[in-house]
Design an enzyme around this catalytic site. Structure first.
Site, PDB file in Angstrom:
ATOM      1  N   SER A  15       0.481  -0.794  -0.202  1.00 36.65           N
ATOM      2  CA  SER A  15      -0.225  -0.150  -0.089  1.00 36.65           C
ATOM      3  C   SER A  15       0.723   1.599  -0.487  1.00 36.65           C
ATOM      4  O   SER A  15       2.064   1.076   0.156  1.00 36.65           O
ATOM      5  CB  SER A  15      -0.681  -0.175   1.368  1.00 36.65           C
ATOM      6  OG  SER A  15      -0.105  -0.035   2.410  1.00 36.65           O
ATOM      7  N   HIS A  51      -3.060   7.486  -3.385  1.00 39.94           N
ATOM      8  CA  HIS A  51      -3.037   6.245  -2.756  1.00 39.94           C
ATOM      9  C   HIS A  51      -3.624   4.653  -3.441  1.00 39.94           C
ATOM     10  O   HIS A  51      -4.237   4.830  -4.939  1.00 39.94           O
ATOM     11  CB  HIS A  51      -4.583   6.001  -1.823  1.00 39.94           C
ATOM     12  CG  HIS A  51      -5.152   4.935  -1.259  1.00 39.94           C
ATOM     13  ND1 HIS A  51      -6.641   3.784  -1.844  1.00 39.94           N
ATOM     14  CD2 HIS A  51      -4.733   4.425   0.008  1.00 39.94           C
ATOM     15  CE1 HIS A  51      -5.734   2.770  -0.847  1.00 39.94           C
ATOM     16  NE2 HIS A  51      -5.226   2.788  -0.211  1.00 39.94           N
ATOM     17  N   TYR A 107      -2.576  -3.112  -3.394  1.00 42.99           N
ATOM     18  CA  TYR A 107      -2.485  -4.127  -4.016  1.00 42.99           C
ATOM     19  C   TYR A 107      -2.586  -5.338  -3.363  1.00 42.99           C
ATOM     20  O   TYR A 107      -1.160  -5.486  -2.455  1.00 42.99           O
ATOM     21  CB  TYR A 107      -1.760  -4.341  -5.836  1.00 42.99           C
ATOM     22  CG  TYR A 107      -2.099  -3.100  -6.170  1.00 42.99           C
ATOM     23  CD1 TYR A 107      -3.144  -2.648  -6.992  1.00 42.99           C
ATOM     24  CD2 TYR A 107      -0.965  -1.910  -6.239  1.00 42.99           C
ATOM     25  CE1 TYR A 107      -3.906  -1.992  -7.930  1.00 42.99           C
ATOM     26  CE2 TYR A 107      -1.567  -0.480  -7.230  1.00 42.99           C
ATOM     27  CZ  TYR A 107      -2.602  -0.740  -7.617  1.00 42.99           C
ATOM     28  OH  TYR A 107      -3.336  -0.057  -8.533  1.00 42.99           O
ATOM     29  N   ARG A 108      -3.194  -5.896  -3.676  1.00 43.79           N
ATOM     30  CA  ARG A 108      -3.000  -7.481  -3.333  1.00 43.79           C
ATOM     31  C   ARG A 108      -2.854  -9.055  -3.311  1.00 43.79           C
ATOM     32  O   ARG A 108      -4.169  -9.048  -4.339  1.00 43.79           O
ATOM     33  CB  ARG A 108      -3.514  -7.543  -0.956  1.00 43.79           C
ATOM     34  CG  ARG A 108      -5.270  -6.908  -1.183  1.00 43.79           C
ATOM     35  CD  ARG A 108      -6.292  -7.459  -0.046  1.00 43.79           C
ATOM     36  NE  ARG A 108      -7.268  -6.880  -0.615  1.00 43.79           N
ATOM     37  CZ  ARG A 108      -7.636  -5.419  -0.882  1.00 43.79           C
ATOM     38  NH1 ARG A 108      -6.253  -4.413  -1.425  1.00 43.79           N
ATOM     39  NH2 ARG A 108      -9.183  -4.909  -1.538  1.00 43.79           N
TER      40      ARG A 108
END
Length: 156
Positions: free
Chosen positions: A122, A136, A139-140
């Protein structure tokens, strides 16, 4: 627990359903490389401030690395954070986060929690210029111990 230096990997060795450790480890490696690349670029653009790094590990596996730049020439504050998390969630949370109409908790007892792994990167950037927007992204990669997985995140 705070540590002076993050271990080479925050993923538990050999971890993952059906031997999916390579995916977990590759995603963490890719995000670590992205964190370095992004923070190097931000610091170069800023030209004044540098990033300070804090690392931590968790007793049950996982941990993270936070990199924060403060009081720069361009950026009032910028942070780029990597996290590796092991946890559990209610079956209802899994249902809400995945494909509708598919029983992703099949074979689990009612009320049994779903073990998961997540790895994410992040970033939040606050420019000094009040006419420039804050940025902002996150990503995951998310995976249950039952083998259900997906990518998530976005930018604003």
């Amino acid at each position: 627990t705070a540590v002076d230096k993050a271990p080479d990997s925050l993923v538990r060795p050999g971890d993952g359903p059906d031997g999916n450790y390579p995916m977990r480890a590759r995603f963490e490696k890719m995000l670590r490389e992205a964190q370095i690349s992004i923070t190097d670029a931000i610091a170069k653009i800023d030209g004044k401030a540098t990033f300070q790094e804090d690392c931590w590990t968790r007793a049950n596996g996982g941990g993270g690395m936070s990199r924060v730049l403060k009081d720069g020439a361009v950026w009032e504050k910028a942070g780029v954070n990597l996290s590796v998390v092991y946890g559990s969630m209610p079956q209802e949370a899994l249902q809400a986060a995945t494909e509708r109409g598919v029983d992703r908790a099949k074979g689990m007892a009612p009320g049994e929690r779903v073990p998961f792994f997540a790895c994410g990167l992040s970033c939040v950037m606050h420019p000094r210029n009040p006419f420039c927007p804050t940025m902002h992204f996150n990503y995951r990669y998310f995976e249950t111990d039952g083998g259900v997985w997906w990518f998530g995140g976005g930018t604003d």
